[in-house]
Design a protein around this motif. Structure first.
Motif, PDB file in Angstrom:
ATOM      1  N   LYS A   1       0.829  -1.210   0.000  1.00 51.72           N
ATOM      2  CA  LYS A   1       0.000   0.000   0.000  1.00 51.72           C
ATOM      3  C   LYS A   1       0.864   1.260   0.000  1.00 51.72           C
ATOM      4  CE  LYS A   1      -3.861   2.246   0.108  1.00 51.72           C
ATOM      5  NZ  LYS A   1      -4.791   2.181  -1.038  1.00 51.72           N
ATOM      6  N   LEU A   2       1.924   1.272   0.792  1.00 56.04           N
ATOM      7  CA  LEU A   2       2.779   2.446   0.863  1.00 56.04           C
ATOM      8  C   LEU A   2       3.548   2.649  -0.447  1.00 56.04           C
ATOM      9  CD1 LEU A   2       4.206   2.247   4.503  1.00 56.04           C
ATOM     10  CD2 LEU A   2       2.161   3.406   3.661  1.00 56.04           C
ATOM     11  N   ALA A   3       4.013   1.552  -1.037  1.00 53.92           N
ATOM     12  CA  ALA A   3       4.704   1.669  -2.331  1.00 53.92           C
ATOM     13  C   ALA A   3       3.732   2.123  -3.413  1.00 53.92           C
ATOM     14  CB  ALA A   3       5.333   0.326  -2.714  1.00 53.92           C
TER      15      ALA A   3
ATOM     16  N   PHE B   1      -0.009   8.281   6.715  1.00 60.34           N
ATOM     17  CA  PHE B   1       1.071   8.566   7.656  1.00 60.34           C
ATOM     18  C   PHE B   1       0.853   7.906   9.020  1.00 60.34           C
ATOM     19  CE2 PHE B   1       2.442  12.665   5.261  1.00 60.34           C
ATOM     20  CZ  PHE B   1       3.066  11.868   4.308  1.00 60.34           C
ATOM     21  N   PRO B   2      -0.378   7.898   9.557  1.00 61.72           N
ATOM     22  CA  PRO B   2      -0.595   7.167  10.814  1.00 61.72           C
ATOM     23  C   PRO B   2      -0.296   5.676  10.680  1.00 61.72           C
ATOM     24  CG  PRO B   2      -2.368   8.724  10.455  1.00 61.72           C
ATOM     25  CD  PRO B   2      -1.562   8.702   9.180  1.00 61.72           C
ATOM     26  N   MET B   3      -0.534   5.118   9.503  1.00 61.26           N
ATOM     27  CA  MET B   3      -0.204   3.712   9.274  1.00 61.26           C
ATOM     28  C   MET B   3       1.301   3.498   9.333  1.00 61.26           C
ATOM     29  SD  MET B   3      -2.919   3.093   6.165  1.00 61.26           S
ATOM     30  CE  MET B   3      -2.478   1.413   5.794  1.00 61.26           C
ATOM     31  N   CYS B   4       2.054   4.490   8.862  1.00 65.36           N
ATOM     32  CA  CYS B   4       3.516   4.413   8.924  1.00 65.36           C
ATOM     33  C   CYS B   4       3.970   4.405  10.381  1.00 65.36           C
ATOM     34  CB  CYS B   4       4.147   5.588   8.188  1.00 65.36           C
ATOM     35  SG  CYS B   4       3.876   5.580   6.397  1.00 65.36           S
ATOM     36  N   ALA B   5       3.341   5.238  11.190  1.00 67.84           N
ATOM     37  CA  ALA B   5       3.688   5.280  12.616  1.00 67.84           C
ATOM     38  C   ALA B   5       3.358   3.952  13.280  1.00 67.84           C
ATOM     39  CB  ALA B   5       2.924   6.422  13.293  1.00 67.84           C
ATOM     40  N   TYR B   6       2.231   3.374  12.902  1.00 67.78           N
ATOM     41  CA  TYR B   6       1.838   2.065  13.424  1.00 67.78           C
ATOM     42  C   TYR B   6       2.870   1.007  13.037  1.00 67.78           C
ATOM     43  CZ  TYR B   6      -1.088  -2.095  14.218  1.00 67.78           C
ATOM     44  OH  TYR B   6      -1.575  -3.306  14.660  1.00 67.78           O
ATOM     45  N   ALA B   7       3.323   1.081  11.802  1.00 69.17           N
ATOM     46  CA  ALA B   7       4.293   0.101  11.300  1.00 69.17           C
ATOM     47  C   ALA B   7       5.613   0.190  12.052  1.00 69.17           C
ATOM     48  CB  ALA B   7       4.531   0.325   9.806  1.00 69.17           C
ATOM     49  N   ARG B   8       6.068   1.409  12.318  1.00 61.23           N
ATOM     50  CA  ARG B   8       7.343   1.565  13.031  1.00 61.23           C
ATOM     51  C   ARG B   8       7.261   0.984  14.437  1.00 61.23           C
ATOM     52  NH1 ARG B   8       7.129   6.647  10.619  1.00 61.23           N
ATOM     53  NH2 ARG B   8       6.498   7.628  12.587  1.00 61.23           N
ATOM     54  N   LYS B   9       6.082   1.018  15.012  1.00 59.62           N
ATOM     55  CA  LYS B   9       5.907   0.507  16.368  1.00 59.62           C
ATOM     56  C   LYS B   9       5.744  -1.006  16.397  1.00 59.62           C
ATOM     57  CE  LYS B   9       2.891   0.955  20.423  1.00 59.62           C
ATOM     58  NZ  LYS B   9       1.691   1.642  20.989  1.00 59.62           N
ATOM     59  N   HIS B  10       5.038  -1.551  15.418  1.00 59.48           N
ATOM     60  CA  HIS B  10       4.677  -2.966  15.471  1.00 59.48           C
ATOM     61  C   HIS B  10       5.516  -3.882  14.580  1.00 59.48           C
ATOM     62  CE1 HIS B  10       1.051  -1.004  17.101  1.00 59.48           C
ATOM     63  NE2 HIS B  10       0.867  -2.138  17.749  1.00 59.48           N
TER      64      HIS B  10
ATOM     65  N   LEU C   1       9.761   4.593   2.612  1.00 63.55           N
ATOM     66  CA  LEU C   1       8.521   4.815   1.871  1.00 63.55           C
ATOM     67  C   LEU C   1       7.780   6.050   2.380  1.00 63.55           C
ATOM     68  CD1 LEU C   1       7.301   1.110   1.638  1.00 63.55           C
ATOM     69  CD2 LEU C   1       8.114   2.522  -0.249  1.00 63.55           C
ATOM     70  N   GLN C   2       7.781   6.230   3.698  1.00 62.71           N
ATOM     71  CA  GLN C   2       7.111   7.406   4.254  1.00 62.71           C
ATOM     72  C   GLN C   2       7.824   8.695   3.848  1.00 62.71           C
ATOM     73  OE1 GLN C   2       7.019   7.671   8.521  1.00 62.71           O
ATOM     74  NE2 GLN C   2       5.643   9.418   8.527  1.00 62.71           N
ATOM     75  N   ASP C   3       9.145   8.696   3.916  1.00 61.44           N
ATOM     76  CA  ASP C   3       9.902   9.896   3.559  1.00 61.44           C
ATOM     77  C   ASP C   3       9.639  10.300   2.108  1.00 61.44           C
ATOM     78  OD1 ASP C   3      10.921  10.036   6.088  1.00 61.44           O
ATOM     79  OD2 ASP C   3      12.895   9.207   5.577  1.00 61.44           O
ATOM     80  N   LYS C   4       9.549   9.306   1.233  1.00 58.33           N
ATOM     81  CA  LYS C   4       9.269   9.593  -0.172  1.00 58.33           C
ATOM     82  C   LYS C   4       7.914  10.265  -0.317  1.00 58.33           C
ATOM     83  CE  LYS C   4       8.389   7.358  -4.629  1.00 58.33           C
ATOM     84  NZ  LYS C   4       8.316   6.063  -5.362  1.00 58.33           N
ATOM     85  N   MET C   5       6.899   9.707   0.337  1.00 59.52           N
ATOM     86  CA  MET C   5       5.561  10.293   0.247  1.00 59.52           C
ATOM     87  C   MET C   5       5.518  11.680   0.862  1.00 59.52           C
ATOM     88  SD  MET C   5       2.882   7.193   0.948  1.00 59.52           S
ATOM     89  CE  MET C   5       3.740   6.581   2.397  1.00 59.52           C
TER      90      MET C   5
END
Length: 275
Positions: free
Chosen positions: A176-178, A207-216, A227-231
């Motif tokens: 999804k992020l890609a 972006f909240p999904m990215c934060a979730y991913a970094r945590k989990h 991927l987040q930085d690119k977006m």
């Protein structure tokens, strides 16, 4: 994927078992996405990713005749870009990340990246289960593609549930992020208001999904960060463009109002002269 390796022989057998009409494509357009196609093809062969290798010709055939809004100009001629180029770019983005996954999960992610829009866009008689019942992919790929698929008439609650389900599946989330990153690159093909809407959704949902991913999902945190930085960078550029457009629109609106007032005054003067 040249040669007569066991891998190549198996791929050839699997692909030959698929209805050849489904695999047909416009060969005259192949040059438009050949380098992406060959890049994925070589990587799948090197890593022995069976599903990814099978998904390549399958997606090319199923998306044949469908195009992106963007185009490319060569020798003064404009060519529409086949839709499959988007699927290939999403897959290439994930390949470039060299995801720290087991081969089976990597194969699932890359094959899903190629197939991620199939269930949304293709009217499969069996709802897309054909991916594993007829096309030699796997139930895991079907489930991941299904997770990424949404209807155009989603309610707000269904929309929230959609993103929630994706973030709970790290493989679907990577795709999804890609996917979002590649779509953000094409924002210049959208109307200015669609750009604004898309950027807002990215900020509020992605972006909240990215934060979730970094945590989990700490084992693949670097991939999510890239991927987040690119977006984020692309969205910032898009917002600048939207801001400039809105300022220009204000100026044009103000100028139009002044012209209307001047025109009204002129009409009054002409009436006075006639009297």
């Amino acid at each position: 994927m040249g040669g007569k390796s066991p891998f190549m022989k198996k791929i050839k057998e699997l692909v030959q078992d698929i209805d050849p009409e489904l695999l047909s494509y416009n060969e005259e357009e192949f040059w438009l996405y050949e380098r992406y196609y060959d890049y994925v093809k070589r990587y799948a062969a090197e890593r022995k990713l069976y599903a990814t290798a099978v998904a390549l010709p399958l997606v090319r055939g199923l998306h044949n005749g469908i195009y992106r809004k963007s185009s490319v100009v060569k020798d003064g001629i404009s060519y529409r870009l086949p839709y499959v180029i988007h699927c290939l770019k999403v897959c290439c983005t994930l390949i470039d990340l060299r995801l720290p996954l087991e081969p089976e999960d990597e194969d699932t992610v890359l094959a899903t990246a190629l197939c991620h829009d199939l269930i949304e866009d293709i009217p499969f008689p069996n709802g897309g289960r054909e991916l594993y019942t007829d096309y030699h992919l796997t139930p895991a790929i079907y489930e991941t593609v299904l997770t990424l698929s949404k209807r155009r008439d989603f309610t707000e609650e269904e929309h929230r549930a959609y993103f929630q389900k994706i973030q709970e599946n790290p493989l679907a989330l990577l795709v999804k992020l890609a996917d979002r990153g590649n779509n953000v690159e094409d924002l210049y093909n959208m109307s200015i208001w669609k750009v604004h809407e898309y950027v807002q959704e990215t900020k509020e949902c992605i972006f909240p999904m990215c934060a979730y991913a970094r945590k989990h999902y700490p084992h693949i945190i670097s991939s999510f960060t890239i991927l987040q930085d690119k977006m984020k960078n692309l969205c910032e550029i898009a917002e600048i463009l939207v801001g400039r457009y809105e300022e220009q629109e204000k100026q044009m609106t103000s100028k139009l109002e002044r012209l209307k007032e001047e025109n009204l005054k002129l009409r009054h003067k002409m009436l006075e002269l006639q009297l």
